[in-house]
Design an enzyme around this catalytic site. Structure first.
Site, PDB file in Angstrom:
ATOM      1  N   CYS A  64      42.811  41.923  45.415  1.00 19.33           N
ATOM      2  CA  CYS A  64      42.616  41.207  44.145  1.00 19.33           C
ATOM      3  C   CYS A  64      43.943  40.618  43.653  1.00 19.33           C
ATOM      4  O   CYS A  64      44.862  41.355  43.299  1.00 19.33           O
ATOM      5  CB  CYS A  64      42.031  42.179  43.123  1.00 19.33           C
ATOM      6  SG  CYS A  64      42.044  41.596  41.427  1.00 19.33           S
ATOM      7  N   CYS A  67      44.971  41.516  40.127  1.00 19.06           N
ATOM      8  CA  CYS A  67      45.413  42.912  40.115  1.00 19.06           C
ATOM      9  C   CYS A  67      46.879  43.004  40.533  1.00 19.06           C
ATOM     10  O   CYS A  67      47.659  43.765  39.962  1.00 19.06           O
ATOM     11  CB  CYS A  67      44.564  43.764  41.054  1.00 19.06           C
ATOM     12  SG  CYS A  67      42.816  43.819  40.620  1.00 19.06           S
TER      13      CYS A  67
END
Length: 139
Positions: A64, A67
């Protein structure tokens, strides 16, 4: 009519080029090692580690990109927190049941727990100042 088509085509091409450039930059965001102050949370230790304290839990995954963008922010935040407030991280790929239990549908999702109970949740990239102010409200 031809002018409108040419302008529309040029705009679409420009947007596509900008999208590809941004996507290429985001894929190259490095993986940042977690600060030693960040608690690694799993299915087995989650309840114990969130009990009797305030914990901002980051639900994330290695693939991600947002993230990865949050990792340095959370590292800085973890280093700044004092007292009974902590930052924890849950890898949703390795702890699917925990993510399911807490209804995590998007990542990054940060859930603020106080004494093991959810008090707030934030989805997406957030600033350190925002997260710190939210923690201070409940600490």
């Amino acid at each position: 009519m031809n002018t409108v088509l040419i302008i529309t085509g040029a705009l679409i091409l420009a947007i596509a080029v900008l999208y590809l450039a941004a996507r290429s930059k985001m894929k190259n965001i490095p993986v940042v090692e977690d600060n030693d102050d960040i608690i690694k949370l799993t299915d087995k230790n989650f309840d114990h580690q969130t009990k009797n304290k305030v914990v901002l839990v980051d639900f994330w995954a290695d693939w991600c990109v947002p993230c990865r963008m949050m990792a340095p922010v959370l590292n800085d935040l973890a280093g700044d927190l004092k007292g009974n407030a902590y930052v924890g991280k849950v890898d949703v790929e390795q702890n699917r049941e925990l993510a399911k239990k807490h209804n995590i549908r998007n990542i990054p999702t940060m859930v603020l727990f106080k004494n093991g109970k959810e008090v707030n949740r934030f989805v997406g990239v957030k600033t350190k100042d925002f997260l710190k102010s939210q923690i201070q409200k409940v600490a």
